[in-house]
Design a protein around this motif. Structure first.
Motif, PDB file in Angstrom:
ATOM      1  N   THR A 286      12.136   4.373   8.658  1.00 28.14           N
ATOM      2  CA  THR A 286      11.071   4.999   7.873  1.00 28.14           C
ATOM      3  C   THR A 286       9.788   4.173   7.959  1.00 28.14           C
ATOM      4  N   LEU A 287       9.952   2.848   7.842  1.00 23.00           N
ATOM      5  CA  LEU A 287       8.774   1.982   7.853  1.00 23.00           C
ATOM      6  C   LEU A 287       8.147   1.901   9.234  1.00 23.00           C
ATOM      7  N   LYS A 288       8.990   1.973  10.249  1.00 22.85           N
ATOM      8  CA  LYS A 288       8.464   1.986  11.618  1.00 22.85           C
ATOM      9  C   LYS A 288       7.544   3.199  11.784  1.00 22.85           C
ATOM     10  N   GLY A 289       8.019   4.336  11.305  1.00 25.65           N
ATOM     11  CA  GLY A 289       7.218   5.570  11.354  1.00 25.65           C
ATOM     12  C   GLY A 289       5.936   5.424  10.538  1.00 25.65           C
ATOM     13  N   GLY A 290       6.072   4.859   9.342  1.00 27.29           N
ATOM     14  CA  GLY A 290       4.909   4.680   8.463  1.00 27.29           C
ATOM     15  C   GLY A 290       3.877   3.744   9.075  1.00 27.29           C
ATOM     16  N   ALA A 291       4.358   2.676   9.710  1.00 27.05           N
ATOM     17  CA  ALA A 291       3.451   1.699  10.319  1.00 27.05           C
ATOM     18  C   ALA A 291       2.704   2.320  11.495  1.00 27.05           C
ATOM     19  N   GLU A 292       3.372   3.197  12.244  1.00 30.00           N
ATOM     20  CA  GLU A 292       2.707   3.875  13.365  1.00 30.00           C
ATOM     21  C   GLU A 292       1.663   4.856  12.846  1.00 30.00           C
ATOM     22  N   ARG A 293       2.033   5.578  11.774  1.00 22.90           N
ATOM     23  CA  ARG A 293       1.131   6.603  11.226  1.00 22.90           C
ATOM     24  C   ARG A 293      -0.142   5.968  10.661  1.00 22.90           C
ATOM     25  N   TYR A 294       0.003   4.778  10.072  1.00 20.02           N
ATOM     26  CA  TYR A 294      -1.153   4.147   9.411  1.00 20.02           C
ATOM     27  C   TYR A 294      -1.637   2.905  10.162  1.00 20.02           C
ATOM     28  N   ALA A 295      -1.391   2.844  11.450  1.00 18.75           N
ATOM     29  CA  ALA A 295      -1.762   1.675  12.248  1.00 18.75           C
ATOM     30  C   ALA A 295      -3.238   1.322  12.043  1.00 18.75           C
ATOM     31  N   TYR A 312       6.360  -5.529   3.494  1.00 18.16           N
ATOM     32  CA  TYR A 312       5.255  -6.263   4.118  1.00 18.16           C
ATOM     33  C   TYR A 312       5.709  -6.892   5.442  1.00 18.16           C
ATOM     34  N   GLY A 313       6.902  -7.467   5.448  1.00 13.83           N
ATOM     35  CA  GLY A 313       7.426  -8.077   6.668  1.00 13.83           C
ATOM     36  C   GLY A 313       7.553  -7.094   7.820  1.00 13.83           C
ATOM     37  N   ARG A 314       7.787  -5.828   7.502  1.00 10.84           N
ATOM     38  CA  ARG A 314       7.983  -4.808   8.538  1.00 10.84           C
ATOM     39  C   ARG A 314       6.682  -4.139   8.970  1.00 10.84           C
ATOM     40  N   ILE A 315       5.678  -4.065   8.078  1.00 12.54           N
ATOM     41  CA  ILE A 315       4.462  -3.313   8.436  1.00 12.54           C
ATOM     42  C   ILE A 315       3.199  -4.171   8.468  1.00 12.54           C
ATOM     43  N   GLY A 316       3.298  -5.422   7.953  1.00 11.66           N
ATOM     44  CA  GLY A 316       2.107  -6.244   7.723  1.00 11.66           C
ATOM     45  C   GLY A 316       1.228  -6.472   8.946  1.00 11.66           C
ATOM     46  N   GLU A 317       1.835  -6.520  10.133  1.00  9.33           N
ATOM     47  CA  GLU A 317       1.043  -6.772  11.340  1.00  9.33           C
ATOM     48  C   GLU A 317       0.368  -5.503  11.838  1.00  9.33           C
ATOM     49  N   ALA A 318       0.981  -4.353  11.563  1.00  6.88           N
ATOM     50  CA  ALA A 318       0.496  -3.089  12.155  1.00  6.88           C
ATOM     51  C   ALA A 318      -0.592  -2.430  11.314  1.00  6.88           C
ATOM     52  N   VAL A 319      -0.507  -2.575   9.993  1.00  2.18           N
ATOM     53  CA  VAL A 319      -1.454  -1.875   9.118  1.00  2.18           C
ATOM     54  C   VAL A 319      -2.312  -2.908   8.385  1.00  2.18           C
ATOM     55  N   ASP A 320      -3.322  -2.437   7.667  1.00  2.00           N
ATOM     56  CA  ASP A 320      -4.189  -3.340   6.892  1.00  2.00           C
ATOM     57  C   ASP A 320      -3.791  -3.220   5.418  1.00  2.00           C
ATOM     58  N   VAL A 321      -2.948  -4.164   4.949  1.00  2.00           N
ATOM     59  CA  VAL A 321      -2.505  -4.116   3.551  1.00  2.00           C
ATOM     60  C   VAL A 321      -3.618  -4.704   2.673  1.00  2.00           C
ATOM     61  N   VAL A 322      -4.222  -3.872   1.804  1.00  2.00           N
ATOM     62  CA  VAL A 322      -5.354  -4.344   1.001  1.00  2.00           C
ATOM     63  C   VAL A 322      -4.910  -4.895  -0.351  1.00  2.00           C
ATOM     64  N   ALA A 323      -3.722  -4.476  -0.816  1.00  2.00           N
ATOM     65  CA  ALA A 323      -3.260  -4.992  -2.117  1.00  2.00           C
ATOM     66  C   ALA A 323      -1.767  -4.762  -2.295  1.00  2.00           C
ATOM     67  N   PHE A 324      -1.151  -5.665  -3.079  1.00  2.00           N
ATOM     68  CA  PHE A 324       0.148  -5.388  -3.691  1.00  2.00           C
ATOM     69  C   PHE A 324      -0.138  -4.912  -5.105  1.00  2.00           C
ATOM     70  N   LEU A 325       0.577  -3.906  -5.581  1.00  2.00           N
ATOM     71  CA  LEU A 325       0.459  -3.470  -6.968  1.00  2.00           C
ATOM     72  C   LEU A 325       1.718  -3.906  -7.696  1.00  2.00           C
ATOM     73  N   ASP A 326       1.557  -4.515  -8.862  1.00  2.00           N
ATOM     74  CA  ASP A 326       2.743  -4.949  -9.601  1.00  2.00           C
ATOM     75  C   ASP A 326       2.436  -4.968 -11.094  1.00  2.00           C
TER      76      ASP A 326
END
Ligand SMILES: [Zn+2]
Length: 383
Positions: A286-295, A312-326
């Motif tokens: 699922t994350l592989k697909g998500g990372a490709e979609r939002y590359a 984050y470990g799976r998508i962090g290099e492919a997409v631009d993570v602007v924030a964690f929400l917690d």
């Protein structure tokens, strides 16, 4: 091929395998693949050794060291009362152990030994001892553990066969040879002495299966097998008082113990482990697909705990993570992997997608309850 850490049976191939990075229990990434093997004979699941394991625990692994009062929150009651993890562990340990007056008790793999310290507050007659494979924690022991009752790196020879109780909280999941560890504990107990330990229950907390430094993912069947092999008789296995964990009480015995766990229990445990591995396989896809979609596009991750960090470990290099929400107040204003942690209502406007890093059993309800996460044009990506 690998050998089961509990029963020694050869396991031909991994049930779960994803490439680097791997995520540790202290939310650091390791440049190593994650592989989980499931033993059909005893129902144990296990991960590969992590690189340079000794240095990791000696100097790299500092849990709850930052401040005297830092502790993980176990539960928040409806009236807002917070129960901290070590308070709960201490109360539960006292309830599970029938401690004789003036009992000698060793916290083995103690870290700061908060649990034991809280037990001695409730029971001032106890004679506390501590041992750890790191000297990082010595300062936390001063003032309440006598110098002669402290040991680091190795246990004094004259401690053998002396303790009424040895306890070990959330340690054995980390060790490469759990049966050898239990035998070492047995050597420290007087005959008839009691061993209390806690380990994660992967069936109750599926996230545990993907934690790189948790080399063991126990089932009730594999716990029984390991204890019998080490010369213990199981007295209680509690998996309800601390959700997501086993609290186990066992007694040192002098005669041999039957090691064969009921075959049905081991088969059920192995089946459950396969299901959990299948969930993580699916999540990786699922994350592989998500990372490709939002590359290279801007996204946010909901949750700065284990699941969010794993995403984050799976998508962090492919997409631009602007924030964690917690929602955790203690994380407000913190940086996680160099990215700001924000309250959910502060979701940055430029985020096009929200990757949801929560326990999948609870995720949809938690997100649905927050109107600021339902913005038009914001895509949700679920594990
Ligand atoms: Zn096995």
């Amino acid at each position: 091929m690998t050998a089961c850490r509990v029963c020694g049976t050869y396991i031909a191939s991994p049930t779960y395998e994803v490439p680097a990075p791997a995520l540790t229990s202290i939310m650091t990434l390791l440049d190593a693949p994650t592989r989980v093997f499931v033993c059909a004979d005893c129902g144990h699941a296990q991960s590969d050794d992590i690189p340079d394991i000794q240095a990791f625990y000696d100097t790299g692994y500092r849990i709850s060291l930052n401040s005297e009062d830092h502790d993980q929150i176990f539960a928040v009651a409806a009236d807002g009362t917070i129960t901290y993890r070590t308070d709960h562990q201490a109360a539960l340990s006292l309830r599970l152990l029938e401690l004789p007056k003036n009992a000698s008790i060793l916290d083995y793999g103690a870290a700061k030994a908060d649990t034991l310290r809280k037990m001695t507050v409730a029971r001032s007659d106890l004679r506390p001892h501590v041992f750890d494979v790191s000297s990082d924690y010595a300062a936390a022991w001063q003032g309440w553990v006598p110098e002669a009752a402290q040991a680091t790196y190795s246990v004094p020879e004259n401690w053998k066969r002396t303790f009424d109780v040895v306890m070990s909280h959330f340690v054995i999941e980390h060790v490469a040879d759990p049966v050898g560890f239990m035998r070492d504990v047995r050597d420290l107990l007087r005959p008839g002495g009691t061993f209390l330990f806690s380990v994660p229950d992967v069936a109750g907390n599926p996230g545990d299966m993907a934690v790189a430094d948790h080399l063991n993912h126990f089932s009730q069947a594999s716990i029984s097998h390991a204890l019998a092999s080490a010369g213990f008789e199981v007295q209680a296995v509690d998996n309800t008082s601390f959700p997501g964990a086993f609290f186990v009480v066992a007694r040192r015995v002098e005669e041999a113990v039957e090691t064969t766990a009921p075959a049905a229990a081991a088969t059920d445990a192995a089946k459950k482990a396969h299901e959990i591995c299948a969930f993580w396989d699916q999540a990786s896809e699922t994350l592989k697909g998500g990372a490709e979609r939002y590359a290279r596009r801007k996204v946010a991750i909901y949750g700065a705990g284990f699941y969010g960090s794993w995403i984050y470990g799976r998508i962090g290099e492919a997409v631009d993570v602007v924030a964690f929400l917690d929602r955790n107040e203690n994380m407000k204003g913190a940086m996680h992997f160099g990215i700001p942690v924000l309250p959910p209502e502060d979701l940055p406007a430029e985020a096009e997608a929200l990757f949801v890093g929560l326990n999948p059993l609870k995720a949809r309800a938690a997100i649905a309850a927050q109107p600021w996460l339902q913005r038009a044009g914001l895509d949700h990506v679920w594990l």
